[in-house]
Design a protein around this motif. Structure first.
Motif, PDB file in Angstrom:
ATOM      1  N   TRP A 184       2.424  -4.856   5.381  1.00  0.00           N
ATOM      2  CA  TRP A 184       3.619  -4.696   5.301  1.00  0.00           C
ATOM      3  C   TRP A 184       4.158  -3.574   4.604  1.00  0.00           C
ATOM      4  CZ3 TRP A 184       6.526  -6.848   8.967  1.00  0.00           C
ATOM      5  CH2 TRP A 184       6.123  -8.116   9.563  1.00  0.00           C
ATOM      6  N   ASP A 185       3.559  -3.126   3.706  1.00  0.00           N
ATOM      7  CA  ASP A 185       3.871  -2.057   2.775  1.00  0.00           C
ATOM      8  C   ASP A 185       3.809  -0.779   3.761  1.00  0.00           C
ATOM      9  OD1 ASP A 185       4.486  -0.595   0.204  1.00  0.00           O
ATOM     10  OD2 ASP A 185       2.493   0.283   0.530  1.00  0.00           O
ATOM     11  N   ARG A 186       2.625  -0.549   4.288  1.00  0.00           N
ATOM     12  CA  ARG A 186       2.434   0.831   5.263  1.00  0.00           C
ATOM     13  C   ARG A 186       3.137   0.567   6.489  1.00  0.00           C
ATOM     14  NH1 ARG A 186      -2.040   4.172   4.437  1.00  0.00           N
ATOM     15  NH2 ARG A 186      -2.018   4.437   6.601  1.00  0.00           N
ATOM     16  N   THR A 187       3.183  -0.631   6.944  1.00  0.00           N
ATOM     17  CA  THR A 187       4.209  -0.973   8.293  1.00  0.00           C
ATOM     18  C   THR A 187       5.583  -0.390   7.980  1.00  0.00           C
ATOM     19  OG1 THR A 187       2.675  -2.508   9.030  1.00  0.00           O
ATOM     20  CG2 THR A 187       5.143  -2.483   9.895  1.00  0.00           C
ATOM     21  N   ILE A 188       6.202  -0.727   6.751  1.00  0.00           N
ATOM     22  CA  ILE A 188       7.532  -0.347   6.445  1.00  0.00           C
ATOM     23  C   ILE A 188       7.590   1.212   6.415  1.00  0.00           C
ATOM     24  CG2 ILE A 188       9.365  -0.702   4.697  1.00  0.00           C
ATOM     25  CD1 ILE A 188       8.250  -3.692   4.351  1.00  0.00           C
ATOM     26  N   ARG A 189       6.677   1.731   5.473  1.00  0.00           N
ATOM     27  CA  ARG A 189       6.965   3.080   5.449  1.00  0.00           C
ATOM     28  C   ARG A 189       6.637   3.890   6.546  1.00  0.00           C
ATOM     29  NH1 ARG A 189       2.334   4.732   1.522  1.00  0.00           N
ATOM     30  NH2 ARG A 189       1.746   2.614   1.448  1.00  0.00           N
ATOM     31  N   ALA A 190       5.957   3.226   7.712  1.00  0.00           N
ATOM     32  CA  ALA A 190       5.752   4.257   8.824  1.00  0.00           C
ATOM     33  C   ALA A 190       7.013   4.041   9.705  1.00  0.00           C
ATOM     34  CB  ALA A 190       4.403   3.574   9.409  1.00  0.00           C
ATOM     35  N   ASN A 191       7.822   3.059   9.483  1.00  0.00           N
ATOM     36  CA  ASN A 191       9.104   2.687  10.311  1.00  0.00           C
ATOM     37  C   ASN A 191      10.234   2.996   9.685  1.00  0.00           C
ATOM     38  OD1 ASN A 191       7.991   1.469  13.061  1.00  0.00           O
ATOM     39  ND2 ASN A 191       6.681   0.490  11.314  1.00  0.00           N
ATOM     40  N   LEU A 192      10.486   3.873   8.471  1.00  0.00           N
ATOM     41  CA  LEU A 192      11.590   4.072   7.794  1.00  0.00           C
ATOM     42  C   LEU A 192      12.769   4.667   8.650  1.00  0.00           C
ATOM     43  CD1 LEU A 192      10.443   5.191   4.207  1.00  0.00           C
ATOM     44  CD2 LEU A 192      11.645   3.009   5.178  1.00  0.00           C
ATOM     45  N   LYS A 193      11.940   5.556   9.627  1.00  0.00           N
ATOM     46  CA  LYS A 193      13.138   6.365  10.510  1.00  0.00           C
ATOM     47  C   LYS A 193      13.939   5.225  11.512  1.00  0.00           C
ATOM     48  CE  LYS A 193       9.545   7.097  14.229  1.00  0.00           C
ATOM     49  NZ  LYS A 193       8.944   7.998  14.954  1.00  0.00           N
ATOM     50  N   TYR A 195      15.393   2.603  10.350  1.00  0.00           N
ATOM     51  CA  TYR A 195      16.243   1.938   9.493  1.00  0.00           C
ATOM     52  C   TYR A 195      17.500   1.663  10.243  1.00  0.00           C
ATOM     53  CZ  TYR A 195      18.851   0.316   5.409  1.00  0.00           C
ATOM     54  OH  TYR A 195      19.738  -0.463   4.484  1.00  0.00           O
TER      55      TYR A 195
END
Length: 394
Positions: A184-193, A195
């Protein structure tokens, strides 16, 4: 006299005392300091090793040099230095005694081995004497080696397993994971655009997760170790790391040692002491032959890390050695060249061969045992190696 003045005088006296112990006494030392109490014994122990050929009488405050090469004198001296100095200093003095006074042969006597402070360098010396060692001494020698090996495993094993397990997990990430495998940590960072402020949430268009191969072999590691005399400490550390890696089910580990011949010690990896006594320090060096054997054992090049531990003084065919490294890298093998695996600084090594490997994308550098897990993790993840600045070749 004020307290400050008294303190300054005491500090000055202590400096003179230390310089007196360093310089060894005599008219030329210039300290004018006379030793007493335990300092006399400490001075004699230092003098026996470092003032060889400059004998003076005990009790005069001046050193009495020499051990006379006899077992009783050496045993007494070993007891003295353990009384007067901390373990780290004792280990340095033992190494100096072996180098300066030629005491190696006395280590073939069990009572001598029981008196020494065991460390990596002593293990290297014992391994170099292995063939000359009488049966009555071998059991004691194995006990000394096992103590050092067990201490090293306690120091290195936990961090090595944790570091490499993390690297293996990261290298196995997939982009279509099952729900319970999502990172989840890497998934969220990869999808911040993606938001959405109005909903205060991130829309995960791309999921990143871990593979499900936790119990399967993920990587093959080949440790290829130069067992020439100058590599003694590296052989000890590599054997311990080999045993640690072999204990990890997700890594298939092979350990190969070489001089002008090649010996595969993989079947002994369950016990690093057996590995060490299976080596034969000294002799020539044929890196090309060793790499040819390692290359023949590779079945999954894209999932293989080959670690060559050598000072690169090649006695074999240089051009063939370099061609093998180039071929392995072209096939997908991660190739790591370590000039040493020890606590010391940059070793002597063949700079021309190191430069040639660097040109192939395989920089050669010295590595401390504490850095080795990070180097292996980087190789497993196929990212740049953490090369120490002071150890890189020019």
């Amino acid at each position: 006299m004020t307290t400050a003045a008294a303190g300054a005088m005491a500090a000055g006296d202590e400096r003179l005392r230390r310089w007196r112990l360093v310089l060894g006494g005599g008219a030329a030392d210039g300290t004018g300091c006379t030793l007493g109490g335990t300092d006399v014994g400490m001075d004699a122990a230092l003098g026996a090793l470092y003032d060889r050929g400059n004998r003076q009488e005990r009790g005069t405050g001046k050193r009495s040099a020499g051990l006379d090469g006899s077992a009783p004198n050496v045993a007494r001296w070993l007891g003295d230095i353990r009384t007067y100095f901390p373990s780290s200093v004792v280990q340095v003095m033992q190494r100096d005694a072996i180098d300066r006074l030629g005491l190696s042969t006395l280590l073939l006597e069990p009572e001598m081995l029981e008196a020494v402070e065991a460390d990596v360098h002593l293990v290297g010396t014992l391994l170099s004497l292995n063939k000359a060692m009488p049966e009555t001494t071998k059991e004691t020698a194995r006990a000394v080696v096992r103590k050092v090996v067990e201490d090293l495993e306690k120091r290195l094993a936990t961090r090595t397993r944790a570091t490499l397990t993390g690297a293996l997990d990261r290298s196995a990430r997939v982009n279509r994971p099952r729900h319970r495998d999502i990172d989840w940590d890497r998934t969220i960072r990869a999808n911040l655009k993606n938001y959405l402020p109005e909903h205060r949430t991130v829309v995960p268009e791309r999921l990143i997760g871990y593979g499900r191969a936790a119990q399967s072999v993920k990587k093959d590691v080949v440790l290829c170790i130069d067992q020439s005399g100058s590599m003694a400490a590296s052989v000890v550390y590599a054997s311990v790391f080999g045993a640690v890696l072999a204990s990890m089910r997700s890594i298939a580990t092979r350990l190969v040692v070489f001089d002008t011949a090649v010996v595969d010690l993989t079947d002994q990896l369950a016990d690093p002491v057996d590995v060490l006594f299976g080596t034969q320090l000294g002799g020539g060096t044929d890196i090309n032959r060793a790499l040819a054997y390692c290359q023949s054992q590779i079945t999954r090049p894209a999932d293989t890390v080959v670690v060559l531990i050598s000072d690169l003084y090649e006695g074999g065919i240089r051009d063939e050695m370099l061609k093998r490294v180039a071929a392995m890298k072209a096939s997908g093998v991660q190739f790591v060249a370590l000039l040493a695996l020890s606590d010391e600084g940059t070793p002597a090594y063949d700079r021309e061969h190191a430069a040639a490997l660097a040109a192939l994308g395989a920089p050669a550098f010295a590595c401390t045992p504490d850095l080795f897990p990070e180097v292996m993790a980087a190789a497993i993840e196929k990212r740049p190696l953490p090369i120490p600045d002071m150890a890189t070749h020019q």
